[in-house]
Design an enzyme around this catalytic site. Structure first.
Site, PDB file in Angstrom:
ATOM      1  N   HIS A  40       0.810  -1.228   0.000  1.00  0.00           N
ATOM      2  CA  HIS A  40       0.000   0.000   0.000  1.00  0.00           C
ATOM      3  C   HIS A  40       0.841   1.275   0.000  1.00  0.00           C
ATOM      4  O   HIS A  40       0.399   2.317  -0.484  1.00  0.00           O
ATOM      5  CB  HIS A  40      -0.928   0.023   1.225  1.00  0.00           C
ATOM      6  CG  HIS A  40      -1.914  -1.099   1.239  1.00  0.00           C
ATOM      7  ND1 HIS A  40      -2.493  -1.554   2.392  1.00  0.00           N
ATOM      8  CD2 HIS A  40      -2.421  -1.868   0.252  1.00  0.00           C
ATOM      9  CE1 HIS A  40      -3.313  -2.551   2.125  1.00  0.00           C
ATOM     10  NE2 HIS A  40      -3.282  -2.764   0.834  1.00  0.00           N
ATOM     11  N   PHE A 287      -0.910  -8.504   4.427  1.00  0.00           N
ATOM     12  CA  PHE A 287       0.435  -7.935   4.371  1.00  0.00           C
ATOM     13  C   PHE A 287       0.489  -6.553   3.710  1.00  0.00           C
ATOM     14  O   PHE A 287       1.441  -6.232   2.983  1.00  0.00           O
ATOM     15  CB  PHE A 287       1.386  -8.895   3.634  1.00  0.00           C
ATOM     16  CG  PHE A 287       1.192 -10.335   4.003  1.00  0.00           C
ATOM     17  CD1 PHE A 287       1.268 -10.736   5.328  1.00  0.00           C
ATOM     18  CD2 PHE A 287       0.906 -11.287   3.045  1.00  0.00           C
ATOM     19  CE1 PHE A 287       1.082 -12.058   5.685  1.00  0.00           C
ATOM     20  CE2 PHE A 287       0.713 -12.618   3.394  1.00  0.00           C
ATOM     21  CZ  PHE A 287       0.797 -12.999   4.713  1.00  0.00           C
ATOM     22  N   CYS A 288      -0.512  -5.729   3.965  1.00  0.00           N
ATOM     23  CA  CYS A 288      -0.569  -4.375   3.400  1.00  0.00           C
ATOM     24  C   CYS A 288      -0.486  -4.411   1.874  1.00  0.00           C
ATOM     25  O   CYS A 288       0.103  -3.524   1.247  1.00  0.00           O
ATOM     26  CB  CYS A 288       0.546  -3.489   3.958  1.00  0.00           C
ATOM     27  SG  CYS A 288       0.453  -3.243   5.737  1.00  0.00           S
ATOM     28  N   ALA A 289      -1.085  -5.429   1.280  1.00  0.00           N
ATOM     29  CA  ALA A 289      -1.115  -5.553  -0.179  1.00  0.00           C
ATOM     30  C   ALA A 289      -2.437  -6.190  -0.594  1.00  0.00           C
ATOM     31  O   ALA A 289      -2.470  -7.212  -1.289  1.00  0.00           O
ATOM     32  CB  ALA A 289       0.068  -6.382  -0.663  1.00  0.00           C
TER      33      ALA A 289
END
Length: 341
Positions: A40, A287-289
Site C-alpha cells: 500500500h 500484508f498491506c497488499a
C-alpha cells in the site's frame, strides 16, 4: 553516486514515497504507473497526486510486463513516473527493475523502486547517471535491514531535489529567512526538516556494513538454499498450498518469502498455532497488499463486497489472507524442519 545523487533520511519507505509524491509537482494530466503487486505504501501516496494506472499480474502472481508496455504506449507523453516494488513482500517475486527502468525512460518517464523488501536480500545498483537502465529513485527502511525502527531513506538525483519547495518546512531546511522571503538550503537539507534521527542513520549504516561484509551474494545463495529446501518440504504436505512460485528448482528470481494456506484452517489460526505452540514467528493476513492478495486468492467481486462489509462492521474473523514464512540471513534448515514438522 554521491556526486549526482543525495540521500534523504526519514522514518521509513512509506514516508520516503509520500515525500516523492509531494515533490514531483504533478501536472493535471500526469499519470503514475504502479502495479497490482504493490505494498500500500507504493500505491496510496500516488492516488491524490496523479492519475494512477496499475500494471496487472499473471496467473502465477508475477508482473505482466506486456501490460506495462501497453500502458506506456497507450498513455504516451503523459506518464511521469513508473513506481514498482523491487521484490514482493507477499510472493517474493523479484522484478526486473532495470528492464522496467529502460522501458520507462524510453517513454519519457522516471522510475522509483520500492526497495524495502529487496534491500536486506540483494545488492542494489542504481546505475550510472545517463544510463537508460538507471534507477532514478529508490526508497528503503532500516528495520527491514536489521537496524532499529524509525529510519528510512529516499535516494535520488541531487538536481531533482534542488528544485521546488520542500514538503515539510522548518528548522534545518533553509539558508536564509527574513519576514518576507525564504531561501531553501541545498539538498538533502531542504528535505530533512527538524532534528534528524542521527542515531538511526548511523545504525542503518552499521547494518549495511555488516550485510556487505557478509556478502550479499553469499546471503542470496544461503536464502536460495533455504527457500528451495522449504518449498520441497512444504510440497510434500497435501493440505498446504503455496501461492506464487512453488518450484524448488527455480528460486533464483524470488526471495525467501513463502505465502501459503492450510486447507480447512483459517490463516489466523494457523499463525496462532505456529506462534504459541511452536515458537515460530510468521505473519498472516494481507500484508498491506490487499489487491494483490485478493488477486492471488481469486476472490470474486461478490465475495469481496461481503468481506468488505464485514470488516467495515469491525468483524475481521473471516478476512481472506495467507500465512507467510520469511527467511533472514540467520535462519537454518533445522528451522525449516521445525516449521514443517
Amino acid at each position: 553516486d554521491p556526486g549526482t545523487d543525495c540521500v534523504i533520511f526519514g522514518k521509513n519507505t512509506t514516508e520516503a514515497t509520500n515525500k516523492l509524491a509531494h515533490r514531483m509537482a504533478f501536472r493535471p494530466d500526469d499519470i503514475v504507473i504502479t502495479s497490482v503487486m504493490e505494498h500500500h505504501s507504493n500505491d496510496l501516496p500516488w492516488r491524490p497526486r496523479a492519475r494512477v494506472e496499475y500494471i496487472g499480474v499473471r496467473a502465477d502472481g508475477s508482473l505482466d510486463l506486456d501490460d506495462l508496455r501497453a500502458k506506456l504506449e497507450r498513455f504516451a507523453g503523459r506518464v511521469r513516473l513508473v513506481s514498482v516494488t523491487g521484490a514482493s513482500n507477499v510472493s517474493g517475486y523479484i522484478n526486473p527493475v532495470h528492464d522496467i527502468a529502460e522501458m520507462a525512460h524510453a517513454a519519457g518517464a522516471q522510475i522509483l523502486v520500492d526497495c524495502a523488501q529487496l534491500a536486506p536480500h540483494r545488492a542494489i545498483d542504481m546505475g550510472p547517471a545517463g544510463s537508460p537502465r538507471r534507477l532514478d529513485f529508490i526508497a528503503l527502511s532500516a528495520h527491514k535491514m536489521y537496524a532499529p525502527f524509525g529510519t528510512g531513506a529516499l535516494i535520488g538525483p541531487r538536481a531533482f531535489f534542488a528544485e521546488g519547495d520542500p514538503d515539510q518546512r522548518g528548522g534545518g531546511t533553509i539558508d536564509v529567512v527574513t519576514l518576507s522571503e525564504v531561501h531553501w538550503a541545498d539538498p538533502p537539507d531542504r528535505d530533512e526538516a527538524g532534528t534528524p534521527n542521527v542515531v538511526g542513520a548511523v545504525a542503518l549504516a552499521a547494518s549495511i556494513r555488516v550485510l556487505q561484509a557478509a556478502g550479499m551474494d553469499n546471503l542470496a545463495a544461503h536464502e536460495a538454499d533455504l527457500t528451495s529446501y522449504a518449498l520441497r518440504k512444504l510440497g510434500r504436505l497435501p493440505a498446504v498450498r503455496v501461492y506464487g512460485s512453488a518450484d524448488p528448482q527455480h528460486v533464483e528470481n524470488r526471495l525467501g518469502v513463502i505465502a501459503f494456506q492450510v486447507a480447512g484452517i483459517h490463516h489466523a489460526k494457523v499463525a496462532a498455532i505456529l506462534g504459541f505452540e511452536g515458537g515460530i514467528g510468521v505473519r498472516n493476513g494481507c500484508f498491506c497488499a490487499h489487491p494483490y492478495v485478493l488477486r492471488l486468492l481469486g476472490v470474486s467481486d461478490q465475495e469481496f463486497e461481503a468481506h468488505k462489509a464485514a470488516v467495515l462492521a469491525d468483524d475481521r474473523s473471516e478476512i481472506p489472507g495467507f500465512i507467510r514464512a520469511s527467511f533472514g540471513c540467520y535462519n537454518t534448515r533445522e528451522e525449516v524442519d521445525h516449521l514443517v514438522g
